[in-house]
Motif scaffolding. Structure first.
Motif, PDB file in Angstrom:
ATOM      1  N   MET A   1       0.728  -1.126  -0.045  1.00  0.00           N
ATOM      2  CA  MET A   1      -0.104  -0.030  -0.135  1.00  0.00           C
ATOM      3  C   MET A   1       0.764   1.365   0.007  1.00  0.00           C
ATOM      4  O   MET A   1       1.967   1.272   0.929  1.00  0.00           O
ATOM      5  N   LYS A   2       0.576   2.238  -0.950  1.00  0.00           N
ATOM      6  CA  LYS A   2       1.275   3.411  -1.177  1.00  0.00           C
ATOM      7  C   LYS A   2       0.879   4.410   0.174  1.00  0.00           C
ATOM      8  O   LYS A   2      -0.251   4.437   0.304  1.00  0.00           O
ATOM      9  N   THR A   3       1.835   5.130   0.787  1.00  0.00           N
ATOM     10  CA  THR A   3       1.535   5.830   1.746  1.00  0.00           C
ATOM     11  C   THR A   3       1.203   7.388   1.183  1.00  0.00           C
ATOM     12  O   THR A   3       1.708   7.774   0.220  1.00  0.00           O
ATOM     13  N   GLN A   4       0.170   8.020   1.829  1.00  0.00           N
ATOM     14  CA  GLN A   4      -0.055   9.325   1.303  1.00  0.00           C
ATOM     15  C   GLN A   4       1.125  10.390   1.605  1.00  0.00           C
ATOM     16  O   GLN A   4       1.398  10.376   2.684  1.00  0.00           O
ATOM     17  N   PRO A   5       1.532  11.061   0.613  1.00  0.00           N
ATOM     18  CA  PRO A   5       2.381  11.941   0.839  1.00  0.00           C
ATOM     19  C   PRO A   5       1.851  13.023   2.069  1.00  0.00           C
ATOM     20  O   PRO A   5       0.789  13.487   1.814  1.00  0.00           O
ATOM     21  N   ALA A   6       2.723  13.602   2.736  1.00  0.00           N
ATOM     22  CA  ALA A   6       2.285  14.463   3.852  1.00  0.00           C
ATOM     23  C   ALA A   6       3.057  16.009   3.888  1.00  0.00           C
ATOM     24  O   ALA A   6       4.250  15.847   3.690  1.00  0.00           O
ATOM     25  N   LEU A   7       2.599  17.008   4.208  1.00  0.00           N
ATOM     26  CA  LEU A   7       3.065  18.220   4.427  1.00  0.00           C
ATOM     27  C   LEU A   7       2.743  18.530   6.018  1.00  0.00           C
ATOM     28  O   LEU A   7       1.608  18.268   6.439  1.00  0.00           O
ATOM     29  N   THR A   8       3.453  19.567   6.552  1.00  0.00           N
ATOM     30  CA  THR A   8       3.067  20.078   7.677  1.00  0.00           C
ATOM     31  C   THR A   8       2.930  21.673   7.720  1.00  0.00           C
ATOM     32  O   THR A   8       3.957  22.281   7.147  1.00  0.00           O
ATOM     33  N   LEU A   9       1.829  22.402   8.242  1.00  0.00           N
ATOM     34  CA  LEU A   9       1.903  23.692   8.265  1.00  0.00           C
ATOM     35  C   LEU A   9       1.894  24.303   9.453  1.00  0.00           C
ATOM     36  O   LEU A   9       0.975  23.881  10.326  1.00  0.00           O
ATOM     37  N   TYR A  10       3.053  24.864  10.015  1.00  0.00           N
ATOM     38  CA  TYR A  10       2.871  25.434  11.349  1.00  0.00           C
ATOM     39  C   TYR A  10       2.280  26.802  11.321  1.00  0.00           C
ATOM     40  O   TYR A  10       2.520  27.762  10.522  1.00  0.00           O
ATOM     41  N   LEU A  11       1.294  27.056  12.316  1.00  0.00           N
ATOM     42  CA  LEU A  11       0.562  28.328  12.143  1.00  0.00           C
ATOM     43  C   LEU A  11       0.315  28.657  13.535  1.00  0.00           C
ATOM     44  O   LEU A  11       0.619  27.913  14.597  1.00  0.00           O
ATOM     45  N   ARG A  12      -0.521  29.920  13.629  1.00  0.00           N
ATOM     46  CA  ARG A  12      -1.030  30.354  14.752  1.00  0.00           C
ATOM     47  C   ARG A  12      -2.518  30.507  14.476  1.00  0.00           C
ATOM     48  O   ARG A  12      -2.768  31.294  13.470  1.00  0.00           O
ATOM     49  N   TYR A  13      -3.429  30.396  15.218  1.00  0.00           N
ATOM     50  CA  TYR A  13      -4.880  30.574  15.050  1.00  0.00           C
ATOM     51  C   TYR A  13      -5.113  31.962  15.161  1.00  0.00           C
ATOM     52  O   TYR A  13      -4.450  32.585  16.000  1.00  0.00           O
ATOM     53  N   GLY A  14      -5.863  32.779  14.214  1.00  0.00           N
ATOM     54  CA  GLY A  14      -5.938  34.004  14.370  1.00  0.00           C
ATOM     55  C   GLY A  14      -5.140  34.756  13.433  1.00  0.00           C
ATOM     56  O   GLY A  14      -5.173  36.139  13.418  1.00  0.00           O
ATOM     57  N   CYS A  15      -3.993  34.304  12.854  1.00  0.00           N
ATOM     58  CA  CYS A  15      -2.924  35.102  12.211  1.00  0.00           C
ATOM     59  C   CYS A  15      -3.455  35.123  10.529  1.00  0.00           C
ATOM     60  O   CYS A  15      -3.799  33.954  10.177  1.00  0.00           O
ATOM     61  N   SER A  16      -3.477  36.222  10.209  1.00  0.00           N
ATOM     62  CA  SER A  16      -4.229  36.432   8.827  1.00  0.00           C
ATOM     63  C   SER A  16      -3.254  35.765   7.624  1.00  0.00           C
ATOM     64  O   SER A  16      -3.503  35.142   6.644  1.00  0.00           O
ATOM     65  N   LEU A  17      -1.947  35.902   7.648  1.00  0.00           N
ATOM     66  CA  LEU A  17      -1.049  35.240   6.745  1.00  0.00           C
ATOM     67  C   LEU A  17      -1.308  33.476   6.788  1.00  0.00           C
ATOM     68  O   LEU A  17      -1.217  32.949   5.817  1.00  0.00           O
ATOM     69  N   CYS A  18      -1.404  33.355   8.060  1.00  0.00           N
ATOM     70  CA  CYS A  18      -1.492  31.844   7.955  1.00  0.00           C
ATOM     71  C   CYS A  18      -3.003  31.358   7.434  1.00  0.00           C
ATOM     72  O   CYS A  18      -3.036  30.162   6.716  1.00  0.00           O
ATOM     73  N   ASP A  19      -4.056  32.040   7.828  1.00  0.00           N
ATOM     74  CA  ASP A  19      -5.319  31.530   7.012  1.00  0.00           C
ATOM     75  C   ASP A  19      -5.292  31.812   5.602  1.00  0.00           C
ATOM     76  O   ASP A  19      -5.697  30.841   5.006  1.00  0.00           O
ATOM     77  N   SER A  60       8.032  19.789   4.450  1.00  0.00           N
ATOM     78  CA  SER A  60       7.800  18.515   4.093  1.00  0.00           C
ATOM     79  C   SER A  60       8.924  17.637   5.052  1.00  0.00           C
ATOM     80  O   SER A  60       9.518  18.310   5.487  1.00  0.00           O
ATOM     81  N   PRO A  61       9.021  16.382   4.858  1.00  0.00           N
ATOM     82  CA  PRO A  61       9.822  15.589   5.741  1.00  0.00           C
ATOM     83  C   PRO A  61      11.391  15.976   5.255  1.00  0.00           C
ATOM     84  O   PRO A  61      12.043  15.889   6.115  1.00  0.00           O
ATOM     85  N   GLN A  62      11.522  16.462   4.148  1.00  0.00           N
ATOM     86  CA  GLN A  62      12.758  16.762   3.690  1.00  0.00           C
ATOM     87  C   GLN A  62      13.407  18.375   4.209  1.00  0.00           C
ATOM     88  O   GLN A  62      14.434  18.745   4.159  1.00  0.00           O
ATOM     89  N   GLY A  63      12.250  19.030   4.911  1.00  0.00           N
ATOM     90  CA  GLY A  63      12.710  20.287   5.319  1.00  0.00           C
ATOM     91  C   GLY A  63      11.775  21.564   4.799  1.00  0.00           C
ATOM     92  O   GLY A  63      10.317  21.130   4.512  1.00  0.00           O
ATOM     93  N   GLU A  64      12.122  22.638   5.156  1.00  0.00           N
ATOM     94  CA  GLU A  64      11.019  23.729   5.017  1.00  0.00           C
ATOM     95  C   GLU A  64      10.902  24.039   3.450  1.00  0.00           C
ATOM     96  O   GLU A  64      11.676  24.016   2.609  1.00  0.00           O
ATOM     97  N   LEU A  65       9.515  24.172   2.944  1.00  0.00           N
ATOM     98  CA  LEU A  65       9.240  24.606   1.595  1.00  0.00           C
ATOM     99  C   LEU A  65       8.859  26.187   1.585  1.00  0.00           C
ATOM    100  O   LEU A  65       9.226  26.725   0.478  1.00  0.00           O
ATOM    101  N   ARG A  76       4.725  22.341  -6.192  1.00  0.00           N
ATOM    102  CA  ARG A  76       4.723  21.293  -7.176  1.00  0.00           C
ATOM    103  C   ARG A  76       5.838  20.561  -7.367  1.00  0.00           C
ATOM    104  O   ARG A  76       5.776  19.412  -8.012  1.00  0.00           O
ATOM    105  N   ARG A  77       7.000  21.244  -7.619  1.00  0.00           N
ATOM    106  CA  ARG A  77       8.146  20.569  -7.737  1.00  0.00           C
ATOM    107  C   ARG A  77       8.740  19.437  -6.758  1.00  0.00           C
ATOM    108  O   ARG A  77       9.041  18.468  -7.068  1.00  0.00           O
ATOM    109  N   TYR A  78       8.477  20.003  -5.386  1.00  0.00           N
ATOM    110  CA  TYR A  78       8.526  19.042  -4.451  1.00  0.00           C
ATOM    111  C   TYR A  78       7.851  17.559  -4.847  1.00  0.00           C
ATOM    112  O   TYR A  78       8.337  16.375  -4.915  1.00  0.00           O
TER     113      TYR A  78
END
Length: 82
Positions: A1-19, A60-65, A76-78
């Motif tokens: 079974m192939k694992t779904q690729p994943a990204l992580t978004l670090y944010l603050r709730y209430g932050c307009s740039l994050c939204d 990403s698991p390889q570092g900051e995008l 997209r390149r990643y």
């Protein structure tokens, strides 16, 4: 079974740039089919210290995008390189 690729978004709730980055990521997520882990940095002191006000940060698991604004081309390149 192939694992779904994943990204992580670090944010603050209430932050307009994050939204904005989260909103920009959603259509890309649907198109490319990746899992998005959303992490509120204020919930963990180590993350609060690491990122401070430097959010949002997309990684990403390889570092900051990108930070502050979505770099769609870099994401997209990643995924094209997988």
């Amino acid at each position: 079974m192939k694992t779904q690729p994943a990204l992580t978004l670090y944010l603050r709730y209430g932050c307009s740039l994050c939204d904005e980055m989260l909103a920009a990521l959603r259509p890309l997520q649907q198109e490319l089919g990746f899992y998005l882990d959303i992490v509120e940095v204020e919930e963990e002191p180590a993350l609060e210290q690491r990122y401070g006000t430097r959010v949002p940060v997309l990684t990403s698991p390889q570092g900051e995008l990108c930070q502050y604004f979505l770099d769609e081309e870099r994401v997209r390149r990643y995924f094209a390189a997988l």
